[in-house]
Design a protein around this motif. Sequence first.
Motif, PDB file in Angstrom:
ATOM      1  N   UNK A   1       0.840  -1.192   0.000  1.00 58.37           N
ATOM      2  CA  UNK A   1       0.000   0.000   0.000  1.00 58.37           C
ATOM      3  C   UNK A   1       0.873   1.239   0.000  1.00 58.37           C
ATOM      4  N   UNK A   2       0.758   2.015  -1.071  1.00 53.85           N
ATOM      5  CA  UNK A   2       1.522   3.256  -1.181  1.00 53.85           C
ATOM      6  C   UNK A   2       0.766   4.414  -0.548  1.00 53.85           C
ATOM      7  N   UNK A   3       1.516   5.391  -0.085  1.00 61.39           N
ATOM      8  CA  UNK A   3       0.933   6.623   0.436  1.00 61.39           C
ATOM      9  C   UNK A   3       1.943   7.744   0.273  1.00 61.39           C
ATOM     10  N   UNK A   4       1.471   8.981   0.448  1.00 62.01           N
ATOM     11  CA  UNK A   4       2.368  10.128   0.408  1.00 62.01           C
ATOM     12  C   UNK A   4       2.320  10.936  -0.865  1.00 62.01           C
ATOM     13  N   UNK A   5       1.551  10.484  -1.847  1.00 61.21           N
ATOM     14  CA  UNK A   5       1.446  11.250  -3.075  1.00 61.21           C
ATOM     15  C   UNK A   5       0.637  12.524  -2.868  1.00 61.21           C
ATOM     16  N   UNK A   6       0.613  13.360  -3.892  1.00 67.52           N
ATOM     17  CA  UNK A   6      -0.147  14.593  -3.797  1.00 67.52           C
ATOM     18  C   UNK A   6       0.253  15.584  -4.865  1.00 67.52           C
ATOM     19  N   UNK A   7      -0.187  16.815  -4.666  1.00 69.59           N
ATOM     20  CA  UNK A   7       0.104  17.915  -5.579  1.00 69.59           C
ATOM     21  C   UNK A   7       1.165  18.810  -4.959  1.00 69.59           C
ATOM     22  N   UNK A   8       2.204  19.098  -5.719  1.00 72.90           N
ATOM     23  CA  UNK A   8       3.299  19.924  -5.226  1.00 72.90           C
ATOM     24  C   UNK A   8       3.789  20.811  -6.357  1.00 72.90           C
ATOM     25  N   UNK A   9       4.322  21.969  -6.000  1.00 70.50           N
ATOM     26  CA  UNK A   9       4.888  22.853  -7.006  1.00 70.50           C
ATOM     27  C   UNK A   9       6.275  22.380  -7.419  1.00 70.50           C
ATOM     28  N   UNK A  10       6.664  22.750  -8.605  1.00 70.22           N
ATOM     29  CA  UNK A  10       8.006  22.419  -9.075  1.00 70.22           C
ATOM     30  C   UNK A  10       9.043  22.914  -8.078  1.00 70.22           C
ATOM     31  N   UNK A  11      10.035  22.071  -7.818  1.00 72.92           N
ATOM     32  CA  UNK A  11      11.057  22.380  -6.829  1.00 72.92           C
ATOM     33  C   UNK A  11      10.743  21.864  -5.442  1.00 72.92           C
ATOM     34  N   UNK A  12       9.525  21.412  -5.246  1.00 71.30           N
ATOM     35  CA  UNK A  12       9.109  20.906  -3.948  1.00 71.30           C
ATOM     36  C   UNK A  12       9.517  19.464  -3.719  1.00 71.30           C
TER      37      UNK A  12
ATOM     38  N   UNK B   1      11.407  18.359  -7.325  1.00 69.14           N
ATOM     39  CA  UNK B   1      10.463  17.752  -8.263  1.00 69.14           C
ATOM     40  C   UNK B   1      10.233  18.632  -9.478  1.00 69.14           C
ATOM     41  N   UNK B   2      10.010  17.976 -10.605  1.00 68.43           N
ATOM     42  CA  UNK B   2       9.787  18.654 -11.882  1.00 68.43           C
ATOM     43  C   UNK B   2       8.425  18.231 -12.437  1.00 68.43           C
ATOM     44  N   UNK B   3       7.834  19.044 -13.295  1.00 67.34           N
ATOM     45  CA  UNK B   3       6.548  18.654 -13.894  1.00 67.34           C
ATOM     46  C   UNK B   3       6.609  17.300 -14.595  1.00 67.34           C
ATOM     47  N   UNK B   4       7.755  16.963 -15.172  1.00 65.45           N
ATOM     48  CA  UNK B   4       7.878  15.670 -15.853  1.00 65.45           C
ATOM     49  C   UNK B   4       7.922  14.490 -14.901  1.00 65.45           C
TER      50      UNK B   4
ATOM     51  N   UNK C   1       1.213  11.389  -8.078  1.00 68.12           N
ATOM     52  CA  UNK C   1       2.100  12.521  -7.814  1.00 68.12           C
ATOM     53  C   UNK C   1       1.917  13.515  -8.955  1.00 68.12           C
ATOM     54  N   UNK C   2       1.552  14.734  -8.613  1.00 63.84           N
ATOM     55  CA  UNK C   2       1.360  15.773  -9.608  1.00 63.84           C
ATOM     56  C   UNK C   2       2.240  16.964  -9.258  1.00 63.84           C
ATOM     57  N   UNK C   3       3.073  17.375 -10.210  1.00 58.94           N
ATOM     58  CA  UNK C   3       3.989  18.493  -9.996  1.00 58.94           C
ATOM     59  C   UNK C   3       3.569  19.623 -10.929  1.00 58.94           C
ATOM     60  N   UNK C   4       3.188  20.733 -10.349  1.00 56.39           N
ATOM     61  CA  UNK C   4       2.755  21.879 -11.154  1.00 56.39           C
ATOM     62  C   UNK C   4       3.929  22.800 -11.450  1.00 56.39           C
ATOM     63  N   UNK C   5       3.856  23.445 -12.601  1.00 57.09           N
ATOM     64  CA  UNK C   5       4.953  24.337 -13.010  1.00 57.09           C
ATOM     65  C   UNK C   5       4.722  25.750 -12.514  1.00 57.09           C
TER      66      UNK C   5
END
Length: 124
Positions: free
Chosen positions: A5-16, A86-89, A120-124
Amino acid sequence: QVQLVESGGGLVQAGGSLRLSCAASGRTFSNYAKGWFRQAPGKEREFVAAISWSGGRIYYEDSVKGRFTISRDNAKNTVYLQMNSLKPEDTAIYYCAAKASYVNLTEVAEYNYWGQGTQVTVSS
């Protein structure tokens, strides 16, 4: 029933940063190699990082070297993926997996057990 069971994902800005965890239940995976993989929309699942049962062998995909760190706590039956810069890619669903042997740790097809994934979503 064996579960990862994975956990810890989410939305973060680039560089986070984010820290993913993968907890195993149903059996002891302390003597299993563990891997992290990811799959972006429209793409095949790809290798990210892997660690042998002892932690003595660690592998990273080239694009995450120096940014991601895989580790494990066998007492807790848990493997971690610390993701920095983190990067958007890097946006994808991240999966953890386990396999009995210590060879071919970068190969998707070699793994026997899989988690359900965490986004995991990384926004620019």
